[in-house]
Scaffold this active site. Structure first.
Site, PDB file in Angstrom:
ATOM      1  N   GLY A 139      37.620  25.450  83.080  1.00  6.36           N
ATOM      2  CA  GLY A 139      37.193  26.220  81.921  1.00  6.36           C
ATOM      3  C   GLY A 139      36.858  27.635  82.322  1.00  6.36           C
ATOM      4  O   GLY A 139      36.244  27.871  83.371  1.00  6.36           O
ATOM      5  N   GLY A 175      35.626  30.062  79.894  1.00  8.73           N
ATOM      6  CA  GLY A 175      34.805  30.746  78.902  1.00  8.73           C
ATOM      7  C   GLY A 175      33.577  31.331  79.558  1.00  8.73           C
ATOM      8  O   GLY A 175      33.537  31.539  80.775  1.00  8.73           O
ATOM      9  N   ALA A 223      30.561  30.132  80.246  1.00  9.54           N
ATOM     10  CA  ALA A 223      29.948  29.311  81.296  1.00  9.54           C
ATOM     11  C   ALA A 223      30.861  29.211  82.508  1.00  9.54           C
ATOM     12  O   ALA A 223      30.420  29.382  83.656  1.00  9.54           O
ATOM     13  CB  ALA A 223      29.621  27.920  80.751  1.00  9.54           C
ATOM     14  N   GLY A 224      32.145  28.940  82.284  1.00  9.41           N
ATOM     15  CA  GLY A 224      33.075  28.756  83.392  1.00  9.41           C
ATOM     16  C   GLY A 224      33.349  30.034  84.161  1.00  9.41           C
ATOM     17  O   GLY A 224      33.325  30.051  85.401  1.00  9.41           O
ATOM     18  N   SER A 250      29.947  35.109  60.395  1.00 11.22           N
ATOM     19  CA  SER A 250      28.793  35.072  61.287  1.00 11.22           C
ATOM     20  C   SER A 250      27.481  34.819  60.563  1.00 11.22           C
ATOM     21  O   SER A 250      27.233  35.326  59.469  1.00 11.22           O
ATOM     22  CB  SER A 250      28.689  36.397  62.037  1.00 11.22           C
ATOM     23  OG  SER A 250      27.463  36.485  62.723  1.00 11.22           O
ATOM     24  N   ARG A 282      20.692  26.188  60.650  1.00 10.81           N
ATOM     25  CA  ARG A 282      22.010  25.896  60.113  1.00 10.81           C
ATOM     26  C   ARG A 282      22.090  24.532  59.414  1.00 10.81           C
ATOM     27  O   ARG A 282      22.715  24.401  58.374  1.00 10.81           O
ATOM     28  CB  ARG A 282      23.049  25.977  61.239  1.00 10.81           C
ATOM     29  CG  ARG A 282      23.222  27.369  61.762  1.00 10.81           C
ATOM     30  CD  ARG A 282      24.110  27.438  62.982  1.00 10.81           C
ATOM     31  NE  ARG A 282      24.329  28.831  63.368  1.00 10.81           N
ATOM     32  CZ  ARG A 282      25.053  29.198  64.403  1.00 10.81           C
ATOM     33  NH1 ARG A 282      25.627  28.280  65.176  1.00 10.81           N
ATOM     34  NH2 ARG A 282      25.219  30.467  64.691  1.00 10.81           N
ATOM     35  N   LEU A 317      25.912  31.419  73.320  1.00 11.95           N
ATOM     36  CA  LEU A 317      26.232  32.410  74.343  1.00 11.95           C
ATOM     37  C   LEU A 317      25.128  32.456  75.390  1.00 11.95           C
ATOM     38  O   LEU A 317      25.383  32.603  76.592  1.00 11.95           O
ATOM     39  CB  LEU A 317      26.402  33.790  73.705  1.00 11.95           C
ATOM     40  CG  LEU A 317      27.474  33.916  72.623  1.00 11.95           C
ATOM     41  CD1 LEU A 317      27.561  35.348  72.121  1.00 11.95           C
ATOM     42  CD2 LEU A 317      28.831  33.452  73.137  1.00 11.95           C
TER      43      LEU A 317
END
Length: 667
Positions: A40, A42, A44-45, A284, A337, A469
């Site tokens: 990955g 993204g 984190a990766g 958003s 949410r 994030l």
């Protein structure tokens, strides 16, 4: 089996600082002997791979995209949280910790969440140093805005492109390590199996998506940073390539999948417009800072709007129900949410929906445009502006804050959101469930780590906005580089792992058999048709609301659909020698068909409502989630044993020593 989260002893505020200072280290000369695989690319990766490389480890980073910059982290819009207290509005590390625990409906591990809040402040400094263009106030200081579930402004943002800008920053760091040779980057490669040797994760089987060739890659440790499984619902805000395969193949090798039923429904998505759709688009959550959510008070007005006889502008102010402000006055439009999503569903269930399908509510910016316009005119010395001036100036301010989001909405819907209220409706977005990990972010499989959305650890039953994030970068930059040493310090005498060992050969053979099985079916139905049908089952029976009858039926339907898939799916092309996206999709949907059943099993077993898991049998008189802390204050970690055997539940009891367990209230 009771699970051990390996939380360090001592006061909550000191745990991470003390642990980080005492965790075993790998000396620089020994790091050069250690190989790490990161799956990955993204946030984190990429952050983890870049940091491992900079520390001196030998790193292989895999992505199924043509570039790490294509990772789905790029799609995050609204911002990233950090307890900097730049607004001097009372924010603190503890408040961010508390808001996250409460927002997750008290179903997260205290120690991990506090650590996340603690390192959040470092992330912003790191990103600014990388050149991430965060929004700034007039004086040059970093700007903040609010997100749902909090009463302070702690969200840093780069217009509506925060994920993209942060990923570019991480990609810069990764590219530097690639150029130095510490990181080998494998684009267009997908992990299809985990390889274990003597009970430890020692490598992966990857498929070169351009040629179809299977490859063996060995390492001393494996880090999964492959995101969530929201696409099990077919229609979601996730990129269409997002999948569960890397995590699920690890589950098939013995890793535990934790809280899979905890999926997040985001309240501000562009509504579904037809059966032809395969993707939904998110607006958003930052828009809820200025957008007021409402529906008509009268069903006849809602019916007229659905029929095209009226628009939102035709409804008088007194005939509008700003239902979030009415139901939750303390937080208004900035409730979490899960709360906002259920409230929108209730309004539409009452016949007040405003789209042709009846499944939409309005998000209106007219009040914000008026407010900003008057303020802007005042700064220009015009204290009695006319209506046209106010609107013109107000629209310009809103465009500065949200312009790219408004443009995206207009391109998709054909309506100008500056003139007409946006139509929004909840949709599947994020998954709080994921691979079970301990405090070190290590799964129950020794040497297998999971970071970012791929693990379950930080968000409980509901994620607050702008925290994805934060978690991805926290895990990659500031947590894993320390905690992985706890495992690798014992591996410095382990020689280079042999990718030609019997375990690798067998794992490759197993993967080839699975591929050949799918290619040989030669049925009549497309992979897409099965995915769409699975998504419909999941959304209708394991979506915003669940009940025992529907979940029981869903499990039966998923099993029947899976049997049909293996009898009648058609995968064109060949397995090798060519690029075959249909085979990619077939392998992913096959895993979704197993993951979907586990989600249903988990939802059935959790006889309470909490966060994104709303069981209709368990709700208060006011229709809010009704938790059962006496019986369900635990992490549900499932051991999968194949189709013919029920999964086994392992529990990690959640202990709350620093927050009081009580019903969430945003009123």
């Amino acid at each position: 089996m009771a699970l051990n989260g390996k939380t360090p002893p001592g006061p909550l505020t000191d745990k991470w600082t003390k642990y980080r200072s005492t965790v075993p280290l790998v000396a620089p000369n020994n790091k050069r002997r250690i190989d790490i695989i990161v799956v990955g690319s993204g946030l984190a990766g990429a952050a983890a791979a870049a940091t491992f490389g900079e520390l001196g480890y030998n790193v292989k980073c895999f992505t199924f995209h043509d570039s790490p910059r294509r990772a789905h982290s790029i799609a995050a819009q609204g911002g990233i949280n950090a307890a900097k207290n730049y607004r001097n509005d009372g924010d603190s590390v503890y408040r961010l910790f508390y808001d996250t625990i409460k927002g997750g409906d008290y179903r997260a591990r205290e120690s991990n969440v506090y650590r996340l809040a603690e390192v959040s402040t470092n992330i912003i400094d790191q990103a600014v140093a990388q050149g991430v263009p965060f929004a700034r106030e007039y004086g040059g200081l970093l700007d903040n805005r609010s997100f749902g579930g909090v009463q302070v402004s702690r969200t840093f943002y780069a217009r509506g492109q925060t994920g993209q800008q942060l990923l570019i920053g991480a990609y810069q760091s990764l590219s530097r390590q690639i150029s130095l040779g510490t990181v080998q980057q494998y684009n267009r490669h997908e992990m299809l199996d985990l390889v274990m040797v003597d009970g430890k994760a020692r490598g992966i089987i990857a498929r070169n998506l351009l040629t179809g060739e299977l490859e063996r890659h060995a390492a001393h440790a494996v880090v999964l940073a492959t995101g969530g499984y929201g696409n099990v619902f077919y229609l979601s805000t996730n990129a269409m390539m997002c999948n569960v395969t890397a995590a699920w193949r690890s589950v098939r090798r013995g890793a535990l999948m934790a809280n899979p039923c905890f999926t997040q429904i985001h309240p501000t998505c562009i509504p579904v417009s037809g059966d032809y759709q395969s993707k939904l688009t998110l607006m958003s959550e930052s828009l809820r800072n200025d957008g007021r959510v409402w529906v008509p008070k009268k069903q006849e007005d809602a019916a007229a709007i659905r029929a095209g006889k009226k628009t939102g502008r035709d409804i008088a102010e007194d005939d509008r129900d700003y239902f979030l402000e009415r139901r939750y006055p303390a937080f208004g439009n900035l409730v979490p949410r899960d709360v906002a999503s259920r409230a929108a569903k209730v309004a539409c269930d009452e016949g007040l929906g405003v789209a042709p399908t009846g499944l939409a509510v309005f998000m209106d910016f007219s009040a914000a445009i008026d407010r900003y316009g008057k303020s802007k005119a005042s700064t220009m010395g015009n204290h009695h502006p006319d209506a046209a001036t106010v609107r013109d100036l107000g629209e310009k301010v809103v465009k500065e804050k949200y312009g790219n989001l408004f443009a995206m909405y207009e391109k998709i819907t054909g309506e100008d959101p500056y003139k007409m209220p946006m139509k929004i409706y909840p949709a599947v977005h994020y998954t709080m469930g994921g691979l079970w990990v301990d405090y070190n972010l290590e799964t129950n499989i020794s040497g297998l780590f999971a970071a970012g959305e791929c693990n379950f650890s930080d968000h409980g039953a509901n994620r607050l906005g702008a925290s994805a994030l934060m978690q991805g970068l926290a895990d990659g930059y500031f947590v894993l580089p320390y905690t992985i040493g706890n495992f690798l310090a014992n591996e410095i005498r382990t020689p280079k792992i042999d990718a030609n060992s019997p375990e690798f050969i067998k794992a490759e053979a197993d993967t080839k058999t699975r591929i050949d099985q799918l290619m040989s079916i030669k049925g009549k139905q497309s992979v897409e048709s099965f995915h769409r049908r699975l998504g419909k089952i999941m959304w209708e029976k394991c979506g915003m609301a669940r009940n025992a009858e529907g979940l029981t039926l869903a499990r039966q339907q998923i099993r029947e659909l899976r049997d049909e898939f293996y009898q009648d799916v058609f995968v064109p092309g060949s397995a090798t020698g060519e690029y075959n996206p249909e085979l990619e999709k077939a392998l992913r949907v096959a895993d979704f068909l197993e993951m979907g059943e586990l989600m249903v099993v988990d939802a059935l077993s959790r006889k309470e409502s909490c966060g994104g898991h709303f069981r209709e049998e368990y709700q208060t008189e006011e229709g809010e989630a009704l938790r059962d802390d006496a019986n369900y204050a635990y992490v549900a970690a499932w051991e999968y044993n194949g189709w013919d055997t029920d999964p086994v539940l392992h529990k990690e009891e959640l202990v709350f020593e620093n927050v009081e367990l009580k019903s969430r209230s945003y009123k």
